[in-house]
Scaffold this active site. Structure first.
Site, PDB file in Angstrom:
ATOM      1  N   CYS A  14       0.864  -1.182   0.000  1.00 22.99           N
ATOM      2  CA  CYS A  14       0.000   0.000   0.000  1.00 22.99           C
ATOM      3  C   CYS A  14       0.899   1.230   0.000  1.00 22.99           C
ATOM      4  O   CYS A  14       2.091   1.132  -0.322  1.00 22.99           O
ATOM      5  CB  CYS A  14      -0.977  -0.016   1.174  1.00 22.99           C
ATOM      6  SG  CYS A  14      -0.195   0.035   2.804  1.00 22.99           S
ATOM      7  N   ASN A  17       2.357   1.437   4.316  1.00 25.83           N
ATOM      8  CA  ASN A  17       2.680   0.169   5.001  1.00 25.83           C
ATOM      9  C   ASN A  17       2.450   0.251   6.509  1.00 25.83           C
ATOM     10  O   ASN A  17       3.185  -0.346   7.299  1.00 25.83           O
ATOM     11  CB  ASN A  17       4.126  -0.296   4.691  1.00 25.83           C
ATOM     12  CG  ASN A  17       4.445  -1.710   5.178  1.00 25.83           C
ATOM     13  OD1 ASN A  17       5.558  -1.976   5.619  1.00 25.83           O
ATOM     14  ND2 ASN A  17       3.493  -2.625   5.121  1.00 25.83           N
ATOM     15  N   CYS A  19      -1.290   0.685   7.456  1.00 25.34           N
ATOM     16  CA  CYS A  19      -2.716   0.355   7.614  1.00 25.34           C
ATOM     17  C   CYS A  19      -3.108  -0.865   6.762  1.00 25.34           C
ATOM     18  O   CYS A  19      -3.315  -1.960   7.286  1.00 25.34           O
ATOM     19  CB  CYS A  19      -3.599   1.541   7.239  1.00 25.34           C
ATOM     20  SG  CYS A  19      -3.311   3.010   8.247  1.00 25.34           S
ATOM     21  N   ARG A  20      -3.240  -0.663   5.437  1.00 25.55           N
ATOM     22  CA  ARG A  20      -3.838  -1.717   4.611  1.00 25.55           C
ATOM     23  C   ARG A  20      -2.932  -2.919   4.397  1.00 25.55           C
ATOM     24  O   ARG A  20      -3.367  -4.067   4.587  1.00 25.55           O
ATOM     25  CB  ARG A  20      -4.249  -1.128   3.247  1.00 25.55           C
ATOM     26  CG  ARG A  20      -5.411  -0.151   3.352  1.00 25.55           C
ATOM     27  CD  ARG A  20      -5.571   0.657   2.085  1.00 25.55           C
ATOM     28  NE  ARG A  20      -4.454   1.575   1.906  1.00 25.55           N
ATOM     29  CZ  ARG A  20      -4.264   2.337   0.851  1.00 25.55           C
ATOM     30  NH1 ARG A  20      -5.120   2.256  -0.160  1.00 25.55           N
ATOM     31  NH2 ARG A  20      -3.235   3.160   0.781  1.00 25.55           N
ATOM     32  N   SER A  21      -1.671  -2.689   3.977  1.00 25.43           N
ATOM     33  CA  SER A  21      -0.843  -3.867   3.657  1.00 25.43           C
ATOM     34  C   SER A  21      -0.438  -4.682   4.897  1.00 25.43           C
ATOM     35  O   SER A  21      -0.389  -5.912   4.818  1.00 25.43           O
ATOM     36  CB  SER A  21       0.357  -3.504   2.776  1.00 25.43           C
ATOM     37  OG  SER A  21       1.183  -2.558   3.384  1.00 25.43           O
ATOM     38  N   ASP A 128      -8.033   3.928   1.249  1.00 23.41           N
ATOM     39  CA  ASP A 128      -7.079   4.359   2.274  1.00 23.41           C
ATOM     40  C   ASP A 128      -7.859   4.832   3.520  1.00 23.41           C
ATOM     41  O   ASP A 128      -8.615   5.802   3.439  1.00 23.41           O
ATOM     42  CB  ASP A 128      -6.252   5.511   1.680  1.00 23.41           C
ATOM     43  CG  ASP A 128      -5.195   6.017   2.629  1.00 23.41           C
ATOM     44  OD1 ASP A 128      -5.221   5.641   3.823  1.00 23.41           O
ATOM     45  OD2 ASP A 128      -4.350   6.796   2.175  1.00 23.41           O
TER      46      ASP A 128
END
Ligand code: 4NP
Length: 162
Positions: A14, A17, A19-21, A128
Site C-alpha cells: 500500500c 505500510n 494500515c492496509r498492507s 485508504d
C-alpha cells in the site's frame, strides 16, 4: 537428492505500510496457515513516511478483535529486489498499482496484481483509511478477508510444479 522447491511468496503493498498492507499480511498469514499453505508473506509501502514503525493502532485494534495477529510486522519500503523475490505483488489500490508498474523491471511486471482481483465483484480499490474513522478500518478488513479467501482458492487450484 530432491531439490527443495522454493516457497510461493506474496508481498502486499500500500502507500504507507502501516494500515492496509500490514492488515493484509496479518489476515492472509492467518488464513493461509488455517488452509494448510506454507508461504512466504510480507508487506511494504510505496512511500517511506513511517519506516521502522509498527502498524497503525487503529488497524491493529480492529484486526485483533477479529482474531488476527500483527506481531513482528514493521513498516518498510518496497525495494528493487522485491520484484524478483516475490511471486505475487499485491497492490491495494490503483495508485499503488501504477507506482509499482512504474518502478518494476519490464520482465517482472507479471508479478503485480490488484489484490481485490481475487475478491468477488468488480471493486479494485481497498480505500485508504488513514484520515477517516473506525468504519474505514472495518471496511479494509472486510475487503481483505474476501480477497484472501479468493486468493487461497486460486493458490489451491494451481497445479503443483514437477
Ligand atoms: P496505508 O495508509 O497506505 O494503508 O498504510 C496510509 C498511511 C499513512 C499515510 C497515508 C496512508 N500518510 O500519509 O502518512
Amino acid at each position: 537428492m530432491f531439490k527443495s522447491k522454493k516457497k510461493t511468496s506474496v508481498l502486499f503493498v500500500c502507500l504507507g505500510n502501516i494500515c492496509r498492507s500490514p492488515t493484509a499480511e496479518a489476515v492472509f498469514r492467518h488464513k493461509a496457515k488455517a488452509a494448510g499453505l506454507d508461504l512466504k508473506i510480507d508487506s511494504a509501502g510505496t512511500h517511506g513516511y513511517h519506516i521502522g514503525k509498527q502498524p497503525d493502532g487503529r488497524s491493529v485494534s480492529v484486526g485483533v478483535q477479529r482474531g488476527y495477529s500483527f506481531k513482528g510486522i514493521k513498516c518498510r519500503r518496497v525495494e528493487d529486489k522485491d520484484f524478483t523475490d516475490f511471486d505475487y505483488i499485491m497492490a491495494m489500490d490503483t495508485s499503488n498499482y501504477e507506482n509499482l508498474m512504474k518502478v518494476s523491471p519490464e520482465e517482472e511486471l507479471h508479478r503485480i496484481h490488484y489484490f481485490l482481483d481475487f475478491a468477488p465483484g468488480d471493486e479494485k480499490e481497498v480505500p485508504d483509511p488513514y484520515y477517516g474513522g473506525k468504519q474505514g478500518f472495518e471496511l479494509v478488513l472486510d475487503l481483505i478477508e474476501q480477497a484472501s479467501d479468493g486468493f487461497i482458492r486460486h493458490l489451491k487450484q494451481q497445479k503443483p510444479a514437477g
